[in-house]
Design an enzyme around this catalytic site. Structure first.
Site, PDB file in Angstrom:
ATOM      1  N   SER A 126       0.842  -1.207   0.000  1.00  0.00           N
ATOM      2  CA  SER A 126       0.000   0.000   0.000  1.00  0.00           C
ATOM      3  C   SER A 126       0.866   1.242   0.000  1.00  0.00           C
ATOM      4  O   SER A 126       1.968   1.257   0.577  1.00  0.00           O
ATOM      5  CB  SER A 126      -0.855  -0.014   1.264  1.00  0.00           C
ATOM      6  OG  SER A 126      -1.443   1.254   1.485  1.00  0.00           O
ATOM      7  N   TYR A 151      -2.083  -1.296  10.757  1.00  0.00           N
ATOM      8  CA  TYR A 151      -2.317  -1.857   9.425  1.00  0.00           C
ATOM      9  C   TYR A 151      -1.155  -1.490   8.483  1.00  0.00           C
ATOM     10  O   TYR A 151      -0.583  -2.340   7.808  1.00  0.00           O
ATOM     11  CB  TYR A 151      -3.655  -1.339   8.858  1.00  0.00           C
ATOM     12  CG  TYR A 151      -3.728  -1.368   7.362  1.00  0.00           C
ATOM     13  CD1 TYR A 151      -3.965  -2.560   6.680  1.00  0.00           C
ATOM     14  CD2 TYR A 151      -3.528  -0.201   6.606  1.00  0.00           C
ATOM     15  CE1 TYR A 151      -4.005  -2.588   5.304  1.00  0.00           C
ATOM     16  CE2 TYR A 151      -3.567  -0.222   5.231  1.00  0.00           C
ATOM     17  CZ  TYR A 151      -3.802  -1.414   4.578  1.00  0.00           C
ATOM     18  OH  TYR A 151      -3.823  -1.443   3.208  1.00  0.00           O
ATOM     19  N   LYS A 155       2.041  -3.809   6.472  1.00  0.00           N
ATOM     20  CA  LYS A 155       2.463  -3.760   5.068  1.00  0.00           C
ATOM     21  C   LYS A 155       3.976  -3.505   4.999  1.00  0.00           C
ATOM     22  O   LYS A 155       4.709  -4.138   4.240  1.00  0.00           O
ATOM     23  CB  LYS A 155       1.712  -2.660   4.303  1.00  0.00           C
ATOM     24  CG  LYS A 155       0.222  -2.882   4.196  1.00  0.00           C
ATOM     25  CD  LYS A 155      -0.098  -4.092   3.331  1.00  0.00           C
ATOM     26  CE  LYS A 155      -1.581  -4.361   3.213  1.00  0.00           C
ATOM     27  NZ  LYS A 155      -1.882  -5.679   2.633  1.00  0.00           N
TER      28      LYS A 155
HETATM   29  N1  UFG Z   1     -13.461  10.688   2.881  1.00  0.00           N
HETATM   30  C1  UFG Z   1     -14.498  11.573   3.125  1.00  0.00           C
HETATM   31  N2  UFG Z   1     -15.669  11.062   3.610  1.00  0.00           N
HETATM   32  C2  UFG Z   1     -15.859   9.740   3.859  1.00  0.00           C
HETATM   33  C3  UFG Z   1     -14.779   8.848   3.598  1.00  0.00           C
HETATM   34  C4  UFG Z   1     -13.593   9.362   3.122  1.00  0.00           C
HETATM   35  O1  UFG Z   1     -14.367  12.775   2.918  1.00  0.00           O
HETATM   36  O2  UFG Z   1     -16.936   9.356   4.318  1.00  0.00           O
HETATM   37  C5  UFG Z   1     -12.185  11.242   2.351  1.00  0.00           C
HETATM   38  C6  UFG Z   1     -11.021  10.990   3.290  1.00  0.00           C
HETATM   39  O3  UFG Z   1     -10.933  12.022   4.237  1.00  0.00           O
HETATM   40  C7  UFG Z   1      -9.854  10.973   2.325  1.00  0.00           C
HETATM   41  C8  UFG Z   1     -10.458  10.439   1.015  1.00  0.00           C
HETATM   42  O4  UFG Z   1     -11.868  10.573   1.154  1.00  0.00           O
HETATM   43  O5  UFG Z   1      -9.409  12.263   2.105  1.00  0.00           O
HETATM   44  C9  UFG Z   1     -10.129   8.982   0.779  1.00  0.00           C
HETATM   45  O6  UFG Z   1     -10.465   8.258   1.941  1.00  0.00           O
HETATM   46  P1  UFG Z   1     -10.506   6.657   1.983  1.00  0.00           P
HETATM   47  O7  UFG Z   1     -10.885   6.260   3.374  1.00  0.00           O
HETATM   48  O8  UFG Z   1     -11.343   6.148   0.864  1.00  0.00           O
HETATM   49  O9  UFG Z   1      -9.021   6.254   1.643  1.00  0.00           O
HETATM   50  P2  UFG Z   1      -7.668   6.663   2.387  1.00  0.00           P
HETATM   51  O10 UFG Z   1      -6.893   7.484   1.405  1.00  0.00           O
HETATM   52  O11 UFG Z   1      -7.877   7.218   3.727  1.00  0.00           O
HETATM   53  O12 UFG Z   1      -7.085   5.206   2.646  1.00  0.00           O
HETATM   54  C10 UFG Z   1      -6.490   4.497   1.655  1.00  0.00           C
HETATM   55  C11 UFG Z   1      -6.717   2.992   1.845  1.00  0.00           C
HETATM   56  C12 UFG Z   1      -5.971   2.466   3.043  1.00  0.00           C
HETATM   57  C13 UFG Z   1      -4.542   2.969   3.070  1.00  0.00           C
HETATM   58  C14 UFG Z   1      -4.542   4.464   2.957  1.00  0.00           C
HETATM   59  C15 UFG Z   1      -3.159   5.039   2.977  1.00  0.00           C
HETATM   60  O13 UFG Z   1      -8.087   2.708   2.006  1.00  0.00           O
HETATM   61  O14 UFG Z   1      -5.949   1.072   2.950  1.00  0.00           O
HETATM   62  O15 UFG Z   1      -5.160   4.814   1.732  1.00  0.00           O
HETATM   63  O16 UFG Z   1      -2.455   4.663   1.837  1.00  0.00           O
HETATM   64  F1  UFG Z   1      -3.925   2.635   4.219  1.00  0.00           F
END
Ligand code: UFG
Length: 337
Positions: A126, A151, A155
């Protein structure tokens, strides 16, 4: 002769798309999955898409005896290791469960592979291994570590295990694929992401809000130092991601040693851009409001995708609108299932 590829966690969101891609390329696909976060129906659906079902073992990868039976029965040439716990928040609550599961299963898998002379492995890593300090875009040469949750550390640690193993024995070939933000679904609408309960990730939350299952999407933070104030991510269509695995398997067949490769588009999009694209591409409203920041989120990151292009001859083909259309088709098809 056709190749036999084992997918651990092959019934999951990413694994099921990798299975489709490999079956379409003429591989035999074996899935080992304990169904702890997936459903056996997926195996038939993969068959419906490709005309050929994968061989399925309901197996926990940490169960050595069960895994031994799989390797004894099947002429496995290479493994794509996707099995693992993946919820960031849960990993903070239950760190030992995450370390025990993700590390133990990988150690067992590697020992059993070695005992059966199978030494090509593609690992689901990741972008989280880049931590918080690196400048963007991320290149594979940058230092890793500084992860913000257990998590992410699993990785990082598994990447290190694979590096040490490949250094100890030149017969090993280990490719760590660093995923950015996988979204979308197969265009058939038959397979996709099926989170349990309230989704943590953006796209499933968007599709469930469009479907009326959730009242409103909260955009986490509107005051980041980005053009529209919302976070930016490198969203990648899961079918492009799956093609990247097929290319990595070819690479592992030719080259030994350890390598990390980013799988991303190389282009960041903001959270609001995704929401607006979703509404336009599907002609459906997604009620949303900008709320507080979510703890632990980085403002912006994306891949430098040069290495994947050079070594795998791979790059993304699908657009953000494709991701939104395919995710929505899957949401509509999967409702009530
Ligand atoms: N977001 C919102 N509202 C929501 C959910 C997410 O605004 O209800 C935003 C988050 O703040 C973030 C973006 O959408 O800015 C993406 O969020 P995700 O949760 O979809 O994904 P992340 O980038 O946080 O996480 C991903 C992977 C993880 C990994 C992480 C870091 O899901 O497995 O990237 O690489 F660890």
């Amino acid at each position: 002769m056709e190749r036999t590829i084992l997918l651990t966690g092959g019934a999951g969101f990413i694994g099921s798309h990798v299975a489709v891609e490999l079956l379409q390329q003429g591989c035999r696909v074996i899935i080992a999955d304990d169904l702890s976060n997936s459903c056996e129906d997926v195996v038939q659906r993969i068959g419906a898409i490709t005309g050929r079902e994968p061989i399925f073992y309901q197996t926990d990868v940490a169960d050595r005896a069960a895994l031994e039976r799989v390797f004894a029965a099947e002429p496995v040439e290479a493994v794509v290791h996707l099995a693992g716990y993946k919820a960031v928040g849960e990993s903070v609550q239950k760190p030992l469960m995450y370390y025990r599961n993700n590390l133990d299963s990988t150690l067992t898998l590697l020992e059993v592979m070695d005992a059966h002379d199978v030494r090509q492995i593609i690992f689901s890593s990741s972008a989280t291994v880049y931590g918080e300090k690196n400048p963007i875009p991320y290149t594979e040469q940058m230092p890793t570590g500084g992860c913000t949750n257990p998590y992410g550390w699993t990785k990082y640690m598994i990447e290190q295990m694979l590096k040490d193993l490949a250094a100890s024995d030149p017969r090993w070939s280990a490719v760590c694929l660093r995923y950015f933000n996988p979204v979308g679904a197969h265009e058939s609408g038959l397979i996709g992401e099926a989170p349990n309960g309230i989704p943590n990730n953006l796209m499933p939350y968007v599709t469930q809000t469009a479907a009326g299952i959730r009242k409103e999407l909260t955009v986490f933070g509107g005051d980041y130092p980005t053009p529209d104030g919302t976070c930016m991510r490198d969203f990648i269509h899961v079918v492009d991601l799956a093609r990247g695995h097929a290319a990595a398997l070819e690479y592992a067949r030719r080259e030994s040693g350890w390598i990390a490769i980013n799988l991303g588009s190389g282009r960041p999009s903001s959270v609001l851009e995704l929401v607006h694209t979703f509404q336009e591409a599907n002609d459906i409203p997604v009620p949303h409001r900008v709320g507080d920041r979510r703890e632990g989120d980085l403002a912006s990151y994306y891949a430098d995708a040069t290495r994947a292009k050079e070594l795998l001859d791979w790059q993304t083909e699908k657009t953000l609108a494709d991701m939104c259309r395919d995710s929505w088709r899957w949401q509509q098809n999967s409702q009530g299932k």
